[in-house]
Design a protein around this motif. Structure first.
Motif, short mmCIF file in Angstrom:
data_model
loop_
_atom_site.label_atom_id
_atom_site.label_comp_id
_atom_site.label_asym_id
_atom_site.label_seq_id
_atom_site.Cartn_x
_atom_site.Cartn_y
_atom_site.Cartn_z
N LEU A 5 0.83 -1.21 0.00
CA LEU A 5 0.00 0.00 0.00
C LEU A 5 0.87 1.26 0.00
O LEU A 5 0.59 2.23 -0.71
CB LEU A 5 -0.93 -0.01 1.22
CG LEU A 5 -2.03 -1.07 1.23
CD1 LEU A 5 -2.79 -1.03 2.56
CD2 LEU A 5 -2.99 -0.87 0.07
N MET A 6 1.93 1.24 0.80
CA MET A 6 2.81 2.41 0.86
C MET A 6 3.53 2.63 -0.47
O MET A 6 3.69 3.76 -0.93
CB MET A 6 3.84 2.23 1.98
CG MET A 6 3.26 2.34 3.38
SD MET A 6 4.57 2.33 4.62
CE MET A 6 3.61 2.61 6.12
N LEU A 7 3.96 1.54 -1.10
CA LEU A 7 4.68 1.67 -2.37
C LEU A 7 3.77 2.20 -3.46
O LEU A 7 4.21 2.95 -4.34
CB LEU A 7 5.27 0.32 -2.77
CG LEU A 7 6.41 -0.20 -1.89
CD1 LEU A 7 6.85 -1.59 -2.34
CD2 LEU A 7 7.60 0.75 -1.92
N PRO B 91 4.51 7.31 -5.46
CA PRO B 91 4.66 8.31 -6.53
C PRO B 91 3.92 9.61 -6.27
O PRO B 91 4.30 10.66 -6.81
CB PRO B 91 4.09 7.59 -7.76
CG PRO B 91 4.22 6.14 -7.45
CD PRO B 91 3.99 6.04 -5.98
N ALA B 92 2.86 9.57 -5.46
CA ALA B 92 2.07 10.77 -5.21
C ALA B 92 2.55 11.54 -3.99
O ALA B 92 2.03 12.63 -3.70
CB ALA B 92 0.59 10.40 -5.02
N PHE C 202 7.71 10.33 2.24
CA PHE C 202 7.88 8.88 2.16
C PHE C 202 9.09 8.43 2.97
O PHE C 202 9.05 7.38 3.63
CB PHE C 202 8.04 8.45 0.70
CG PHE C 202 8.11 6.96 0.53
CD1 PHE C 202 6.96 6.19 0.58
CD2 PHE C 202 9.33 6.33 0.32
CE1 PHE C 202 7.03 4.81 0.43
CE2 PHE C 202 9.40 4.96 0.17
CZ PHE C 202 8.24 4.20 0.22
N GLN C 203 10.16 9.22 2.95
CA GLN C 203 11.36 8.83 3.69
C GLN C 203 11.11 8.81 5.19
O GLN C 203 11.74 8.04 5.92
CB GLN C 203 12.51 9.79 3.36
CG GLN C 203 12.99 9.73 1.93
CD GLN C 203 13.61 8.39 1.59
OE1 GLN C 203 14.07 7.66 2.46
NE2 GLN C 203 13.61 8.05 0.31
N ASN C 204 10.19 9.64 5.67
CA ASN C 204 9.95 9.73 7.12
C ASN C 204 8.86 8.79 7.61
O ASN C 204 8.62 8.71 8.81
CB ASN C 204 9.59 11.17 7.50
CG ASN C 204 10.80 12.08 7.52
OD1 ASN C 204 11.57 12.08 8.47
ND2 ASN C 204 11.00 12.84 6.46
N LEU C 205 8.20 8.10 6.70
CA LEU C 205 7.21 7.12 7.13
C LEU C 205 7.90 5.92 7.77
O LEU C 205 8.97 5.49 7.33
CB LEU C 205 6.38 6.64 5.92
CG LEU C 205 5.40 7.65 5.31
CD1 LEU C 205 4.74 7.03 4.08
CD2 LEU C 205 4.35 8.06 6.32
N GLY D 161 13.92 6.22 -16.38
CA GLY D 161 13.05 5.95 -15.26
C GLY D 161 12.11 7.10 -14.94
O GLY D 161 12.21 8.19 -15.50
N SER D 162 11.18 6.82 -14.03
CA SER D 162 10.24 7.85 -13.59
C SER D 162 10.94 8.82 -12.64
O SER D 162 11.90 8.47 -11.96
CB SER D 162 9.05 7.20 -12.88
OG SER D 162 8.38 6.31 -13.74
#
Length: 355
Positions: free
Chosen positions: A80-82, A86-87, A93-96, A282-283
């Protein structure tokens, strides 16, 4: 052959020989002499990453029969996190706090662990027991300088340079010397300058028979898309704008350098001939300004390369047009000169006519 003898390789063979003559052969088994080397190579890393609090989500054995019970739940939450990544801005994301190490984070963490192991022997209490170091002369001397601490031999000799003999004797009298084996990192770094990188054409010859090349096609967007879970968790896109949509190649990815795609000819009469490499496309996270700027630069370069044939053609057309204009001007100028000459001759003739 490809390295000129600089690299040698031993492949552990398998066999299914029987204990007694006349017995039916069993399944082929690996050579225990080679298997032990392979298993032991990763033992230290496995031991250091076995702490579940530091590396959650242990999978257990190859059969997964002894994996932690919460592994499935952790995997679902991580998925779910992955999907949301992108959004999200990168810093969010790094701090989750994630239920599993993110792939790149895990790679970095394991790399740091391996690096600490490779530095065994440099710091006190970390001496390694790798065989053959003493016999090969892979030893050095450290010096314990008062008020400074341990100093490597090279640094110690540098400190003595320019000092008088009396000063050198005084320093040697107060410091304590201790011999030790070099660390794996020191051994590697000491010969790093002698390493010769593989040429891509040689690497291509090694990769092709070692992997099962897949047939890949260029999309209408000028990309080659590769999906290989053993290399990356998501699809990899490689830039193929120099080719036409629908062109087919045999492709191989080096897992150690996944940003390059090796492409080979897929035609029957030239099957396996190496054609070159494609770069990863890549994206980019829109919140990463530096990455966005790099992508804009790459896109501009691609545009210039695509327009280059048209630019050259336009240059040739302009040159031809200029030459045509010069030629026509010369012709018209010559015509004007002929008219002037004819008028002058007519006037001269009239002046010389008898009365």
């Amino acid at each position: 052959r490809l390295s000129g003898g600089a690299v040698t390789c031993r492949v552990g063979e398998t066999n299914n020989s029987t204990a007694f003559l006349g017995q039916f052969a069993g399944a082929a088994k690996g050579n225990f002499r080679t298997r032990a080397l392979i298993e032991s190579f990763w033992n230290l890393t496995h031991n250091e990453t076995g702490e579940r609090l530091v590396f959650p989500g242990q999978t257990g054995s190859h059969a997964r029969v002894n994996a932690p019970e919460d592994l499935i739940g952790r995997g679902k939450e991580m998925d779910l996190m992955l999907r949301a990544m992108p959004a999200l801005p990168e810093w969010v994301f790094q701090n989750l706090r994630k239920p599993l190490p993110e792939f790149n984070e895990a790679v970095r963490a394991i790399g740091e662990i391996n690096e600490r192991m490779n530095r065994r022997g440099i710091m006190p209490g970390t001496e390694h027991m790798i065989e053959g170091f003493v016999e090969a002369g892979l030893v050095t001397t450290d010096f314990d300088l008062p008020g400074i601490g341990l100093v490597a031999r090279a640094d110690f000799e540098e400190r003595l340079k320019g000092r008088s003999e009396d000063d050198q004797r005084a320093i040697l009298a107060v410091c304590k010397a201790s011999a030790r084996k070099l660390s794996p990192r020191e051994v590697f770094d000491s010969r790093r300058g002698e390493l010769v990188p593989w040429r891509r054409e040689a690497l291509a010859q090694l990769l092709y028979p070692a992997h099962r090349p897949e047939i890949s096609r260029v999309t209408k967007n000028g990309l080659v898309v590769i999906e290989d879970q053993d290399v990356a968790p998501s699809a990899l896109r490689f830039l193929a704008h120099h080719f036409s949509a629908g062109d087919e190649f045999e492709t191989v990815i080096n897992p150690m350098v996944p940003d390059l795609l090796f492409i080979y000819d897929a035609r029957a009469n030239r099957k396996g001939a190496w054609l070159g490499t494609l770069k990863l496309w890549g994206s980019v996270n829109r919140a990463d300004d530096a990455a966005v700027q790099r992508r804009i630069g790459m896109a501009e370069q691609v545009k210039r390369e695509l327009l280059e044939p048209l630019t050259k053609m336009g240059g040739r057309l302009a040159k031809n047009r200029a030459e045509d204009l010069e030629h026509n001007n010369a012709v018209l100028g010559a015509l004007g000169s002929e008219k002037k000459t004819a008028v002058a001759e007519a006037r001269a003739a009239m002046m010389t006519m008898p009365d």
